[in-house]
Design a protein around this motif. Structure first.
Motif, PDB file in Angstrom:
ATOM      1  N   GLU A  80       0.809  -1.219   0.000  1.00  0.00           N
ATOM      2  CA  GLU A  80       0.000   0.000   0.000  1.00  0.00           C
ATOM      3  C   GLU A  80       0.852   1.284   0.000  1.00  0.00           C
ATOM      4  O   GLU A  80       0.369   2.357   0.308  1.00  0.00           O
ATOM      5  CB  GLU A  80      -0.962   0.025   1.186  1.00  0.00           C
ATOM      6  CG  GLU A  80      -2.022  -1.063   1.129  1.00  0.00           C
ATOM      7  CD  GLU A  80      -3.092  -0.898   2.186  1.00  0.00           C
ATOM      8  OE1 GLU A  80      -4.156  -0.342   1.876  1.00  0.00           O
ATOM      9  OE2 GLU A  80      -2.832  -1.311   3.334  1.00  0.00           O
ATOM     10  N   GLY A  81       2.128   1.143  -0.353  1.00  0.00           N
ATOM     11  CA  GLY A  81       2.985   2.313  -0.448  1.00  0.00           C
ATOM     12  C   GLY A  81       3.575   2.796   0.856  1.00  0.00           C
ATOM     13  O   GLY A  81       4.282   3.798   0.880  1.00  0.00           O
ATOM     14  N   TRP A  82       3.352   2.080   1.960  1.00  0.00           N
ATOM     15  CA  TRP A  82       3.926   2.476   3.255  1.00  0.00           C
ATOM     16  C   TRP A  82       5.270   1.781   3.450  1.00  0.00           C
ATOM     17  O   TRP A  82       5.345   0.558   3.518  1.00  0.00           O
ATOM     18  CB  TRP A  82       2.991   2.100   4.407  1.00  0.00           C
ATOM     19  CG  TRP A  82       1.684   2.820   4.419  1.00  0.00           C
ATOM     20  CD1 TRP A  82       0.436   2.281   4.298  1.00  0.00           C
ATOM     21  CD2 TRP A  82       1.492   4.231   4.574  1.00  0.00           C
ATOM     22  NE1 TRP A  82      -0.527   3.246   4.358  1.00  0.00           N
ATOM     23  CE2 TRP A  82       0.087   4.468   4.534  1.00  0.00           C
ATOM     24  CE3 TRP A  82       2.349   5.317   4.736  1.00  0.00           C
ATOM     25  CZ2 TRP A  82      -0.460   5.748   4.655  1.00  0.00           C
ATOM     26  CZ3 TRP A  82       1.802   6.590   4.856  1.00  0.00           C
ATOM     27  CH2 TRP A  82       0.424   6.795   4.819  1.00  0.00           C
ATOM     28  N   VAL A  83       6.329   2.566   3.536  1.00  0.00           N
ATOM     29  CA  VAL A  83       7.679   2.033   3.714  1.00  0.00           C
ATOM     30  C   VAL A  83       8.105   2.329   5.145  1.00  0.00           C
ATOM     31  O   VAL A  83       8.281   3.483   5.528  1.00  0.00           O
ATOM     32  CB  VAL A  83       8.663   2.665   2.714  1.00  0.00           C
ATOM     33  CG1 VAL A  83      10.037   2.022   2.846  1.00  0.00           C
ATOM     34  CG2 VAL A  83       8.136   2.526   1.294  1.00  0.00           C
ATOM     35  N   CYS A  84       8.274   1.280   5.935  1.00  0.00           N
ATOM     36  CA  CYS A  84       8.511   1.434   7.369  1.00  0.00           C
ATOM     37  C   CYS A  84       9.734   0.673   7.875  1.00  0.00           C
ATOM     38  O   CYS A  84      10.045   0.706   9.065  1.00  0.00           O
ATOM     39  CB  CYS A  84       7.291   0.944   8.148  1.00  0.00           C
ATOM     40  SG  CYS A  84       5.703   1.550   7.550  1.00  0.00           S
ATOM     41  N   GLY A  85      10.412  -0.060   6.994  1.00  0.00           N
ATOM     42  CA  GLY A  85      11.490  -0.924   7.440  1.00  0.00           C
ATOM     43  C   GLY A  85      10.980  -2.264   7.928  1.00  0.00           C
ATOM     44  O   GLY A  85      11.677  -2.971   8.658  1.00  0.00           O
ATOM     45  N   LEU A  86       9.763  -2.615   7.521  1.00  0.00           N
ATOM     46  CA  LEU A  86       9.156  -3.884   7.902  1.00  0.00           C
ATOM     47  C   LEU A  86       9.083  -4.786   6.674  1.00  0.00           C
ATOM     48  O   LEU A  86       8.684  -4.352   5.592  1.00  0.00           O
ATOM     49  CB  LEU A  86       7.746  -3.660   8.464  1.00  0.00           C
ATOM     50  CG  LEU A  86       7.632  -2.680   9.642  1.00  0.00           C
ATOM     51  CD1 LEU A  86       6.165  -2.432   9.979  1.00  0.00           C
ATOM     52  CD2 LEU A  86       8.376  -3.222  10.851  1.00  0.00           C
ATOM     53  N   SER A  87       9.452  -6.019   6.815  1.00  0.00           N
ATOM     54  CA  SER A  87       9.434  -6.955   5.693  1.00  0.00           C
ATOM     55  C   SER A  87       7.990  -7.269   5.295  1.00  0.00           C
ATOM     56  O   SER A  87       7.115  -7.392   6.166  1.00  0.00           O
ATOM     57  CB  SER A  87      10.161  -8.236   6.105  1.00  0.00           C
ATOM     58  OG  SER A  87      10.205  -9.140   5.039  1.00  0.00           O
ATOM     59  N   PRO A  88       7.700  -7.422   3.983  1.00  0.00           N
ATOM     60  CA  PRO A  88       8.611  -7.300   2.845  1.00  0.00           C
ATOM     61  C   PRO A  88       8.528  -5.909   2.205  1.00  0.00           C
ATOM     62  O   PRO A  88       7.449  -5.445   1.845  1.00  0.00           O
ATOM     63  CB  PRO A  88       8.088  -8.368   1.893  1.00  0.00           C
ATOM     64  CG  PRO A  88       6.604  -8.386   2.153  1.00  0.00           C
ATOM     65  CD  PRO A  88       6.415  -8.029   3.603  1.00  0.00           C
ATOM     66  N   GLU A  89       9.627  -5.233   2.075  1.00  0.00           N
ATOM     67  CA  GLU A  89       9.741  -3.955   1.390  1.00  0.00           C
ATOM     68  C   GLU A  89      11.057  -3.968   0.614  1.00  0.00           C
ATOM     69  O   GLU A  89      12.078  -4.424   1.141  1.00  0.00           O
ATOM     70  CB  GLU A  89       9.738  -2.780   2.370  1.00  0.00           C
ATOM     71  CG  GLU A  89       8.441  -2.656   3.175  1.00  0.00           C
ATOM     72  CD  GLU A  89       8.578  -1.689   4.326  1.00  0.00           C
ATOM     73  OE1 GLU A  89       7.586  -1.502   5.056  1.00  0.00           O
ATOM     74  OE2 GLU A  89       9.683  -1.124   4.520  1.00  0.00           O
ATOM     75  N   PHE A  90      11.021  -3.463  -0.620  1.00  0.00           N
ATOM     76  CA  PHE A  90      12.204  -3.582  -1.467  1.00  0.00           C
ATOM     77  C   PHE A  90      12.424  -2.326  -2.299  1.00  0.00           C
ATOM     78  O   PHE A  90      11.479  -1.626  -2.666  1.00  0.00           O
ATOM     79  CB  PHE A  90      12.072  -4.769  -2.437  1.00  0.00           C
ATOM     80  CG  PHE A  90      11.868  -6.095  -1.773  1.00  0.00           C
ATOM     81  CD1 PHE A  90      12.960  -6.857  -1.346  1.00  0.00           C
ATOM     82  CD2 PHE A  90      10.589  -6.592  -1.580  1.00  0.00           C
ATOM     83  CE1 PHE A  90      12.760  -8.080  -0.738  1.00  0.00           C
ATOM     84  CE2 PHE A  90      10.388  -7.816  -0.977  1.00  0.00           C
ATOM     85  CZ  PHE A  90      11.479  -8.564  -0.550  1.00  0.00           C
ATOM     86  N   VAL A  91      13.680  -2.088  -2.627  1.00  0.00           N
ATOM     87  CA  VAL A  91      14.060  -1.217  -3.730  1.00  0.00           C
ATOM     88  C   VAL A  91      14.521  -2.135  -4.841  1.00  0.00           C
ATOM     89  O   VAL A  91      15.315  -3.042  -4.615  1.00  0.00           O
ATOM     90  CB  VAL A  91      15.193  -0.247  -3.323  1.00  0.00           C
ATOM     91  CG1 VAL A  91      15.698   0.512  -4.539  1.00  0.00           C
ATOM     92  CG2 VAL A  91      14.702   0.721  -2.267  1.00  0.00           C
TER      93      VAL A  91
END
Length: 250
Positions: A80-91
């Motif tokens: 949902e576009g929220w980047v918090c340092g919580l998996s899974p999030e990627f560049v």
């Protein structure tokens, strides 16, 4: 997406059809990728990101990802576009996915330091969205209003204990009116100066706190020549350490 005077914003964003039903941010420190305005790469594992509302973040990656921003393409993938340092999030860049390890809100001064650290490389400016953004690579130096100013549009200046406060034309400075110009050391010659000049040590027309950037204090000293009193302008240069926009200090 918006275009700021000192850098180009490129990219096409893809937003899901259920954007109106989006969940709130999981935590107060989360970065809203849908509001991304600028991304800079400070190191292979560190990004500096600015949002449209002026808030800024440091994003640390779990691994080296040197082309996360300045490669041919760049993408930020997060639920949902929220980047918090919580998996899974990627560049994602160049077919490689680099996990996001941490997201930290930062102030304008810290953002300027990170952005300037990465400006030595071929640096592009990308907007990143909740799903994916593709952007062309830009070549050469691209100055950003988030850590540089163009002396041409300076309106006024004042000295204080931290250095200088410079008033700019907001239309020519990415909407920013006041900038902090930090000096590398004390500059007593500024006291009583009638005029100053901000000079770029790299000859790029903007001042960012790069090596060789200077503030030059200009003082007109009267002296007697024959029977006439005239003046001679003296110039004293002091090195600039950092430049960044500020609020409420003017």
């Amino acid at each position: 997406m918006r275009t700021i005077a000192v850098f180009a914003l490129l990219g096409v964003a893809t937003v899901g059809s259920h954007a109106d039903a989006r969940s709130p941010a999981p935590a107060a420190h989360c970065l809203d990728a849908r509001q991304m305005q600028e991304a800079r790469q400070a190191s292979p594992q560190t990004l500096a990101i600015a949002l449209i509302d002026g808030t800024k973040f440091r994003v640390d990656l779990a691994q080296s990802c040197p082309d996360a921003v300045n490669g041919g393409q760049a993408s930020l993938l997060a639920r949902e576009g929220w980047v918090c340092g919580l998996s899974p999030e990627f560049v994602e860049a160049g077919g490689q996915r680099c996990a996001v390890a941490a997201v930290t809100p930062i102030d304008a001064r810290t953002y300027a330091q990170l952005a300037r650290a990465g400006a030595r490389d071929d640096q592009g400016v990308n907007t990143l969205d909740a799903v994916q953004v593709h952007a062309e690579k830009q070549h050469g130096f691209t100055a950003s209003a988030s850590y540089c100013l163009n002396p041409r549009w300076m309106r006024s200046w004042a000295e204080d204990s931290k250095g200088l406060i410079v008033e700019m034309s907001p239309k020519r400075a990415g909407g920013n009116r006041f900038y902090r110009v930090e000096l590398s050391s004390a500059c007593p010659d500024l006291a009583g100066s009638q005029q100053i000049e901000l000079r770029s040590g790299m000859g790029i027309g903007v001042v960012c706190g790069n090596a060789g950037d200077q503030v030059v204090a200009i003082n007109d000293a009267p002296f007697e020549r024959g029977r006439q009193i005239t003046s001679r302008a003296s110039r004293f240069a002091c090195p600039i350490a950092a430049v960044y926009p500020i609020d409420g200090e003017g």
